[in-house]
Design a protein around this motif. Structure first.
Motif, PDB file in Angstrom:
ATOM      1  N   ASP A  90      17.155  27.939  63.929  1.00  0.00           N
ATOM      2  CA  ASP A  90      15.620  28.222  63.602  1.00  0.00           C
ATOM      3  C   ASP A  90      14.397  27.440  64.296  1.00  0.00           C
ATOM      4  O   ASP A  90      13.299  27.629  63.887  1.00  0.00           O
ATOM      5  CB  ASP A  90      15.399  28.099  62.199  1.00  0.00           C
ATOM      6  N   THR A  91      15.011  26.456  65.012  1.00  0.00           N
ATOM      7  CA  THR A  91      14.147  25.765  65.849  1.00  0.00           C
ATOM      8  C   THR A  91      13.226  26.413  66.748  1.00  0.00           C
ATOM      9  O   THR A  91      13.973  27.465  67.544  1.00  0.00           O
ATOM     10  CB  THR A  91      14.889  24.672  66.554  1.00  0.00           C
ATOM     11  N   ALA A  92      12.021  26.507  66.734  1.00  0.00           N
ATOM     12  CA  ALA A  92      11.291  27.145  67.464  1.00  0.00           C
ATOM     13  C   ALA A  92       9.589  26.879  67.153  1.00  0.00           C
ATOM     14  O   ALA A  92       9.503  25.985  65.920  1.00  0.00           O
ATOM     15  CB  ALA A  92      11.502  28.796  67.134  1.00  0.00           C
ATOM     16  N   VAL A  93       8.806  27.300  67.935  1.00  0.00           N
ATOM     17  CA  VAL A  93       7.417  27.247  67.593  1.00  0.00           C
ATOM     18  C   VAL A  93       6.919  28.533  66.917  1.00  0.00           C
ATOM     19  O   VAL A  93       7.411  29.656  67.253  1.00  0.00           O
ATOM     20  CB  VAL A  93       6.420  27.355  68.894  1.00  0.00           C
ATOM     21  N   TYR A  94       6.633  28.349  65.526  1.00  0.00           N
ATOM     22  CA  TYR A  94       6.312  29.521  64.787  1.00  0.00           C
ATOM     23  C   TYR A  94       4.827  29.569  64.870  1.00  0.00           C
ATOM     24  O   TYR A  94       4.092  29.020  65.011  1.00  0.00           O
ATOM     25  CB  TYR A  94       6.637  29.224  63.243  1.00  0.00           C
ATOM     26  N   TYR A  95       4.404  31.051  64.773  1.00  0.00           N
ATOM     27  CA  TYR A  95       3.128  31.618  65.098  1.00  0.00           C
ATOM     28  C   TYR A  95       2.951  32.648  64.047  1.00  0.00           C
ATOM     29  O   TYR A  95       3.747  33.442  63.674  1.00  0.00           O
ATOM     30  CB  TYR A  95       2.719  32.483  66.641  1.00  0.00           C
TER      31      TYR A  95
END
Length: 121
Positions: A90-95
């Motif tokens: 789930d590691t990510a940049v969330y927008y």
């Protein structure tokens, strides 16, 4: 045009929880179906979840179904993403996106700057 500001990202251990927020200003936010997306390093931005303008209907990517919950408070012009049972993938940049085509999940509105979520022990 709507201006979006995401927050709530953090470093969390696997199995942990986070709640992301997206505050909108400018154009009336409550008139539109909206959603969350994410982009992991080296990957394309992908759909996570969407919600209708009223909040009555939601749908999710298979990878997060049962773990994430999207919601909104139109009185506060705010979109939320409750994330439970987090996994390293789930590691990510969330927008968040100001407008989503409901039938396809395609984002057609403006983007916020994103908030970083890192899941690691």
């Amino acid at each position: 045009q709507v201006h979006l500001v995401e927050s709530g990202g953090d470093l969390v251990q696997p199995g942990g929880s986070l709640r992301l927020s997206c505050v909108a200003s400018g154009r009336t936010f409550s008139n539109y179906d909206t959603g969350w997306f994410r982009q992991a390093p080296g990957k394309e931005r992908e759909f996570v979840a969407a919600i209708t303008w009223s909040g009555a209907n939601t749908y999710y990517a298979d990878s997060v179904k049962g773990r994430f919950t999207i919601s909104r408070d139109n009185a506060k012009n705010t979109l939320y993403l409750q994330m439970n049972s987090l996994k390293p993938e789930d590691t990510a940049v969330y927008y968040c996106n100001g407008q989503v085509v409901w039938s396809t999940g395609r984002p057609v509105g403006s983007w916020g700057q994103g908030t970083q979520v890192t899941v690691s022990s």
